[in-house]
Design a protein around this motif. Structure first.
Motif, mmCIF file in Angstrom:
data_model
loop_
_atom_site.group_PDB
_atom_site.id
_atom_site.type_symbol
_atom_site.label_atom_id
_atom_site.label_comp_id
_atom_site.label_asym_id
_atom_site.label_seq_id
_atom_site.Cartn_x
_atom_site.Cartn_y
_atom_site.Cartn_z
ATOM 1 N N VAL A 73 0.846 -1.198 0.000
ATOM 2 C CA VAL A 73 0.000 0.000 0.000
ATOM 3 C C VAL A 73 0.883 1.251 0.000
ATOM 4 O O VAL A 73 0.666 2.188 -0.785
ATOM 5 C CB VAL A 73 -0.957 0.004 1.215
ATOM 6 N N ASN A 74 1.900 1.258 0.850
ATOM 7 C CA ASN A 74 2.805 2.409 0.931
ATOM 8 C C ASN A 74 3.600 2.615 -0.357
ATOM 9 O O ASN A 74 4.028 3.733 -0.664
ATOM 10 C CB ASN A 74 3.763 2.269 2.108
ATOM 11 N N ALA A 75 3.778 1.530 -1.113
ATOM 12 C CA ALA A 75 4.513 1.615 -2.390
ATOM 13 C C ALA A 75 3.639 2.166 -3.519
ATOM 14 O O ALA A 75 4.123 2.351 -4.639
ATOM 15 C CB ALA A 75 5.049 0.238 -2.772
ATOM 16 N N GLY A 76 2.359 2.409 -3.215
ATOM 17 C CA GLY A 76 1.482 3.012 -4.221
ATOM 18 C C GLY A 76 0.619 2.047 -4.997
ATOM 19 O O GLY A 76 0.068 2.411 -6.045
ATOM 20 N N CYS A 77 0.470 0.819 -4.509
ATOM 21 C CA CYS A 77 -0.417 -0.136 -5.183
ATOM 22 C C CYS A 77 -1.874 0.247 -4.909
ATOM 23 O O CYS A 77 -2.291 0.303 -3.753
ATOM 24 C CB CYS A 77 -0.156 -1.560 -4.681
ATOM 25 N N CYS A 78 -2.638 0.497 -5.982
ATOM 26 C CA CYS A 78 -4.049 0.839 -5.808
ATOM 27 C C CYS A 78 -4.875 -0.400 -5.492
ATOM 28 O O CYS A 78 -5.975 -0.313 -4.940
ATOM 29 C CB CYS A 78 -4.592 1.522 -7.059
ATOM 30 N N LEU A 79 -4.340 -1.565 -5.852
ATOM 31 C CA LEU A 79 -5.016 -2.845 -5.660
ATOM 32 C C LEU A 79 -3.984 -3.864 -5.201
ATOM 33 O O LEU A 79 -2.879 -3.917 -5.746
ATOM 34 C CB LEU A 79 -5.650 -3.289 -6.986
ATOM 35 N N VAL A 80 -4.336 -4.645 -4.180
ATOM 36 C CA VAL A 80 -3.463 -5.722 -3.703
ATOM 37 C C VAL A 80 -4.306 -6.992 -3.632
ATOM 38 O O VAL A 80 -5.332 -7.027 -2.945
ATOM 39 C CB VAL A 80 -2.869 -5.413 -2.312
ATOM 40 N N LEU A 81 -3.898 -8.020 -4.371
ATOM 41 C CA LEU A 81 -4.604 -9.297 -4.368
ATOM 42 C C LEU A 81 -3.729 -10.351 -3.718
ATOM 43 O O LEU A 81 -2.558 -10.497 -4.065
ATOM 44 C CB LEU A 81 -4.953 -9.724 -5.803
ATOM 45 N N THR A 82 -4.315 -11.082 -2.757
ATOM 46 C CA THR A 82 -3.587 -12.177 -2.122
ATOM 47 C C THR A 82 -4.213 -13.500 -2.530
ATOM 48 O O THR A 82 -5.392 -13.569 -2.883
ATOM 49 C CB THR A 82 -3.623 -12.072 -0.580
ATOM 50 N N LEU A 103 -7.395 -8.085 7.967
ATOM 51 C CA LEU A 103 -8.268 -7.253 8.809
ATOM 52 C C LEU A 103 -7.452 -6.379 9.763
ATOM 53 O O LEU A 103 -7.868 -5.267 10.109
ATOM 54 C CB LEU A 103 -9.240 -8.132 9.596
ATOM 55 N N ALA A 104 -6.280 -6.869 10.160
ATOM 56 C CA ALA A 104 -5.438 -6.111 11.095
ATOM 57 C C ALA A 104 -4.924 -4.801 10.497
ATOM 58 O O ALA A 104 -4.566 -3.885 11.229
ATOM 59 C CB ALA A 104 -4.261 -6.972 11.559
ATOM 60 N N VAL A 105 -4.885 -4.715 9.155
ATOM 61 C CA VAL A 105 -4.365 -3.492 8.521
ATOM 62 C C VAL A 105 -5.486 -2.659 7.896
ATOM 63 O O VAL A 105 -5.233 -1.668 7.216
ATOM 64 C CB VAL A 105 -3.294 -3.819 7.453
ATOM 65 N N ALA A 106 -6.729 -3.054 8.136
ATOM 66 C CA ALA A 106 -7.865 -2.423 7.462
ATOM 67 C C ALA A 106 -8.236 -1.080 8.069
ATOM 68 O O ALA A 106 -8.204 -0.907 9.284
ATOM 69 C CB ALA A 106 -9.073 -3.348 7.526
ATOM 70 N N HIS A 107 -8.615 -0.148 7.201
ATOM 71 C CA HIS A 107 -9.295 1.069 7.633
ATOM 72 C C HIS A 107 -10.807 0.910 7.441
ATOM 73 O O HIS A 107 -11.585 1.481 8.194
ATOM 74 C CB HIS A 107 -8.780 2.280 6.859
ATOM 75 N N LYS A 108 -11.208 0.126 6.426
ATOM 76 C CA LYS A 108 -12.616 -0.197 6.197
ATOM 77 C C LYS A 108 -12.709 -1.633 5.711
ATOM 78 O O LYS A 108 -11.884 -2.073 4.912
ATOM 79 C CB LYS A 108 -13.241 0.716 5.117
ATOM 80 N N VAL A 116 -10.661 -5.422 2.154
ATOM 81 C CA VAL A 116 -10.593 -4.221 2.991
ATOM 82 C C VAL A 116 -10.038 -3.057 2.178
ATOM 83 O O VAL A 116 -9.410 -3.244 1.129
ATOM 84 C CB VAL A 116 -9.701 -4.434 4.244
ATOM 85 N N VAL A 117 -10.270 -1.867 2.700
ATOM 86 C CA VAL A 117 -9.622 -0.671 2.163
ATOM 87 C C VAL A 117 -8.623 -0.177 3.198
ATOM 88 O O VAL A 117 -8.932 -0.110 4.389
ATOM 89 C CB VAL A 117 -10.658 0.435 1.866
ATOM 90 N N ARG A 118 -7.413 0.103 2.727
ATOM 91 C CA ARG A 118 -6.408 0.763 3.561
ATOM 92 C C ARG A 118 -5.901 1.963 2.767
ATOM 93 O O ARG A 118 -5.413 1.803 1.636
ATOM 94 C CB ARG A 118 -5.250 -0.179 3.909
ATOM 95 N N ASP A 119 -6.046 3.140 3.344
ATOM 96 C CA ASP A 119 -5.691 4.373 2.634
ATOM 97 C C ASP A 119 -6.422 4.403 1.287
ATOM 98 O O ASP A 119 -7.637 4.303 1.253
ATOM 99 C CB ASP A 119 -4.171 4.499 2.479
ATOM 100 N N GLN A 120 -5.662 4.503 0.186
ATOM 101 C CA GLN A 120 -6.299 4.544 -1.142
ATOM 102 C C GLN A 120 -6.070 3.241 -1.896
ATOM 103 O O GLN A 120 -5.956 3.232 -3.124
ATOM 104 C CB GLN A 120 -5.755 5.734 -1.938
ATOM 105 N N SER A 121 -6.042 2.154 -1.152
ATOM 106 C CA SER A 121 -5.803 0.840 -1.754
ATOM 107 C C SER A 121 -6.901 -0.139 -1.358
ATOM 108 O O SER A 121 -7.357 -0.142 -0.212
ATOM 109 C CB SER A 121 -4.457 0.271 -1.294
ATOM 110 N N LEU A 122 -7.291 -0.980 -2.311
ATOM 111 C CA LEU A 122 -8.234 -2.067 -2.075
ATOM 112 C C LEU A 122 -7.442 -3.371 -1.979
ATOM 113 O O LEU A 122 -6.647 -3.690 -2.871
ATOM 114 C CB LEU A 122 -9.242 -2.142 -3.227
ATOM 115 N N ILE A 123 -7.623 -4.092 -0.885
ATOM 116 C CA ILE A 123 -6.931 -5.367 -0.656
ATOM 117 C C ILE A 123 -7.978 -6.473 -0.655
ATOM 118 O O ILE A 123 -8.962 -6.394 0.086
ATOM 119 C CB ILE A 123 -6.188 -5.368 0.699
ATOM 120 N N ILE A 124 -7.773 -7.508 -1.471
ATOM 121 C CA ILE A 124 -8.743 -8.598 -1.575
ATOM 122 C C ILE A 124 -8.030 -9.933 -1.418
ATOM 123 O O ILE A 124 -7.034 -10.199 -2.101
ATOM 124 C CB ILE A 124 -9.475 -8.583 -2.934
#
Length: 202
Positions: free
Chosen positions: A69-78, A95-100, A128-136
Motif C-alpha cells: 500500500v505504501n509503495a502506491g499499489c491501488c489494488l493488492v490481491l492475495t 483485517l489487522a491493517v484495514a481502515h474499512k 478491505v480498504v487501507r488508505d487509497q488501496s483495495l486489498i482482496i
C-alpha cells in the motif's frame, strides 16, 4: 496490435502468494503467475506488478500488505491461507491493517465457489480498504482465482453470476485510485453512468 498505453492510466498492483511450502521451495508457486496472467488479460491499463511470496505468518503478511500500500499499489490481491486450518491466517492479517472492511467481496466469492463445491462455505476471504488501496483475499487455486474474479458464464459468454472484479474499478475510483479499464470479453466492469470516463483520443 497492442493499444497505445497513453490511452489508459498506468497502475501499480500488488500480488501476494501466501504459502509455507511454496515460499520455502518445497513446490513451485502457481498463485503469482495465475494472478499476473489474469490481470494482464483483464485490464487495458499498463501494469507494474509488485509481487511477494511469503509464508503463513500473520505479522509478515500484514507487513507485506502495508508495504505494498505504501509503495502506491491501488489494488493488492492475495492468494492462499484463507481456510480453517491452523496455519491459515490471511484474513486475520488483512483485517489487522484495514481502515474499512468490504464484506460484499467475500460474500460474492463464496456464492460463486458454492456453484462448484459445497466446501466453499469453509473459505474466509475478506476484502478491505487501507488508505487509497483495495486489498482482496482470493482462493488458493488458479482455477478458483479465475472463477471468482470473472464469475460464471454460459457457453456463449453470457454472464450468469458476476465476478467480483466487475466491482473493483468503481471501488478504486471511490477511494481515489486510478481509472481501471477492463476488457469486456474477460470481465466487464460496472460503473454508474456518471462515473464512466469518456475515451481519450488516440
Amino acid at each position: 496490435m497492442s493499444e497505445p498505453s497513453a490511452l489508459h492510466d498506468p497502475v501499480k498492483i500488488g500480488i501476494v502468494s501466501i504459502s509455507d511450502r511454496a515460499s520455502s521451495g518445497v513446490y513451485e508457486d502457481k498463485g503469482l503467475p495465475a494472478l499476473q496472467d489474469w490481470l494482464t488479460r483483464a485490464l487495458h491499463n499498463p501494469i507494474t506488478f509488485e509481487s511477494r511470496l511469503i509464508p503463513d505468518e500473520q505479522d509478515g503478511i500484514s507487513a507485506a500488505l502495508i508495504e505494498l500500500v505504501n509503495a502506491g499499489c491501488c489494488l493488492v490481491l492475495t492468494t492462499g491461507g484463507t481456510g480453517p486450518a491452523l496455519r491459515d491466517v490471511t484474513p486475520e492479517a488483512t483485517l489487522a491493517v484495514a481502515h474499512k472492511e468490504m464484506p460484499g467481496f467475500g460474500e460474492q466469492m463464496r456464492q460463486i465457489s458454492l456453484k462448484f463445491v459445497p466446501t466453499a462455505i469453509l473459505s474466509r476471504q475478506v476484502a478491505v480498504v487501507r488508505d487509497q488501496s483495495l486489498i482482496i483475499n482470493l482462493p488458493g487455486q488458479p482455477k478458483a482465482i479465475a472463477e471468482t474474479l470473472e464469475g460464471l458464464k454460459e457457453a456463449d459468454g453470457k454472464q450468469i453470476v458476476p465476478g467480483i472484479f466487475a466491482a473493483v474499478p468503481y471501488c478504486v475510483d471511490l477511494i481515489g485510485g486510478p481509472y481501471l479499464e477492463t476488457r469486456d470479453e474477460v470481465c466487464k466492469a460496472f460503473r454508474p453512468k456518471n462515473a464512466v470516463r469518456a475515451p481519450r483520443p488516440a
